[in-house]
Enzyme design. Structure first.
Site, PDB file in Angstrom:
ATOM      1  N   CYS A   1       0.821  -1.208   0.000  1.00 44.84           N
ATOM      2  CA  CYS A   1       0.000   0.000   0.000  1.00 44.84           C
ATOM      3  C   CYS A   1       0.857   1.261   0.000  1.00 44.84           C
ATOM      4  O   CYS A   1       1.383   1.660   1.043  1.00 44.84           O
ATOM      5  CB  CYS A   1      -0.922  -0.034   1.223  1.00 44.84           C
ATOM      6  SG  CYS A   1      -1.906   1.451   1.418  1.00 44.84           S
TER       7      CYS A   1
ATOM      8  N   CYS B   1      -0.338   4.090   2.212  1.00 41.45           N
ATOM      9  CA  CYS B   1      -0.120   3.873   3.654  1.00 41.45           C
ATOM     10  C   CYS B   1       1.362   4.071   4.010  1.00 41.45           C
ATOM     11  O   CYS B   1       1.681   4.628   5.055  1.00 41.45           O
ATOM     12  CB  CYS B   1      -0.502   2.451   4.068  1.00 41.45           C
ATOM     13  SG  CYS B   1      -2.004   1.828   3.367  1.00 41.45           S
ATOM     14  N   ASP B   2       2.254   3.561   3.166  1.00 42.37           N
ATOM     15  CA  ASP B   2       3.665   3.460   3.565  1.00 42.37           C
ATOM     16  C   ASP B   2       4.643   4.310   2.758  1.00 42.37           C
ATOM     17  O   ASP B   2       5.815   4.391   3.117  1.00 42.37           O
ATOM     18  CB  ASP B   2       4.111   1.987   3.481  1.00 42.37           C
ATOM     19  CG  ASP B   2       3.265   1.092   4.372  1.00 42.37           C
ATOM     20  OD1 ASP B   2       2.854   1.560   5.444  1.00 42.37           O
ATOM     21  OD2 ASP B   2       3.019  -0.066   3.996  1.00 42.37           O
TER      22      ASP B   2
END
Ligand code: NAP
Length: 309
Positions: A136, A139-140
């Site tokens: 992701c 997200c990261d």
């Protein structure tokens, strides 16, 4: 029978929420399990959605899902922030048990659990997950500022992840196992125009290197079988999804890839009163709008089923 619901919906992506909007509006008082951590489904991990009709200038994935959730609430659905961990779908009254151990009964069930990220399947991919390996970018991505990172895949997700990651990374290498992308033309063109993205065709990742964090990848040329090691501090895997049908094994007919089988163009499974929609069923289109469309169908199918009983 007062503790028996008309319809219980499992899953809260565009399919589940749309089913809940329609079932709510049809006065069926639906109960929807939106998941304990993943409410909103895959779009919660997306950035801008440009092709959902009605949003001329695009909409952020999480904003779209939040808006659908509000619409679900408006029509009186009961939203439960938990997972369903056990189902008993046969018989007239279905039983579903949630992660807190509560069991809910229903005359009909709409399954909309969506899909999960597919893994390459390498032992070190799992070991280094969260230590440089991610599924992701939204997200990261932030953790990879000024680093050289790899994205694996050749579909729209890979393009989207690669483009998004150029916000942070100094260079993104998009590794694909063939010489032709599966992604849409518009996404390929965008990636090609981005000066930070390099393409590495005809290569597959055969190992992820690093002791406690990713330091490189071992790649194999799919044409020559030649192996090469390249330095990367991050690996983003964007090779598609698998249906989240584990709960249903042994109860419902699944195809060889685990997708739920439905009857013709309907959302009817082989068990009366059990309907399935969204990415749990669809291995062809897999768009937010098509998932929403089948969520609507599932609610209408459930409504007809209930009125016939
Ligand atoms: P996808 O279209 O199924 O593409 C998966 C890609 O990963 C393919 O290129 C495939 O290679 C590769 N792949 C699969 N298994 C692999 C493995 N074990 N090792 C290496 N490579 C592997 O999946 P997706 O990109 O997640 O897209 C899913 C759906 O969502 C599509 O319908 C897509 O259009 C949609 N989507 C749309 C957008 C958008 O419009 N902005 C964004 C994201 C997703 P091969 O090509 O060789 O099979």
């Amino acid at each position: 029978m007062s503790d028996v619901n008309e319809v219980v919906i499992v899953g809260s992506g565009p399919a589940g929420y749309t089913a809940a909007i329609y079932a709510g509006r049809a006065q069926l008082k639906p109960v929807i399990y939106e998941g304990s951590v993943t409410a909103g489904g895959a779009l919660m991990n997306t950035t801008e959605v440009e092709n959902f009709p009605g949003f001329a200038t695009g909409v952020m994935g999480p904003e779209l899902m939040e808006s659908m959730r509000k619409q679900v609430e408006r029509f009186g659905a009961k939203i439960i922030t938990d997972d369903i961990v056990l189902v008993k779908l046969t018989g007239e009254i279905k039983e579903l048990t949630d992660g807190s151990g509560n069991t809910v009964k229903a005359k009909s069930v709409i399954l909309a659990m969506g899909s999960a990220y597919k893994e390459i399947g390498l032992p070190n991919e799992k070991r280094l997950s969260g230590r440089g390996v991610s599924w992701c970018a939204t997200c990261d991505g932030f953790f990879f500022r000024d680093q050289v990172i790899a994205v694996v895949g050749g579909g729209d997700s890979a393009m989207e992840e690669a483009i998004f990651l150029t916000k942070f990374a100094s260079e993104v290498v998009l590794i694909h196992r063939r010489d032709k992308f599966r992604a849409s033309k518009i996404m390929i063109e965008r990636a090609e125009k981005n000066p930070k993205i390099e393409f590495l065709f005809n290569h597959e990742v055969i190992d992820v290197l690093g002791d406690d964090k990713v330091s490189g990848l071992k790649l194999k040329n799919t044409l020559t079988a030649q192996e090469v090691v390249k330095d990367f501090t991050g690996l983003f895997v964007a090779i598609g999804h698998l249906p989240r049908s584990e709960l249903l094994v042994g109860q419902l007919e699944l195809n060889t890839d685990g997708y739920v089988q439905v009857e013709g163009r309907s959302t009817k499974t082989q068990i009366p009163g059990v309907f399935a929609c969204g990415d749990l069923v669809d291995f062809t289109y897999r768009q937010a709008i098509t998932a929403a469309g089948t969520g609507c169908q599932a609610a209408l199918d459930a409504e007809r089923f209930l009125s016939g009983h």
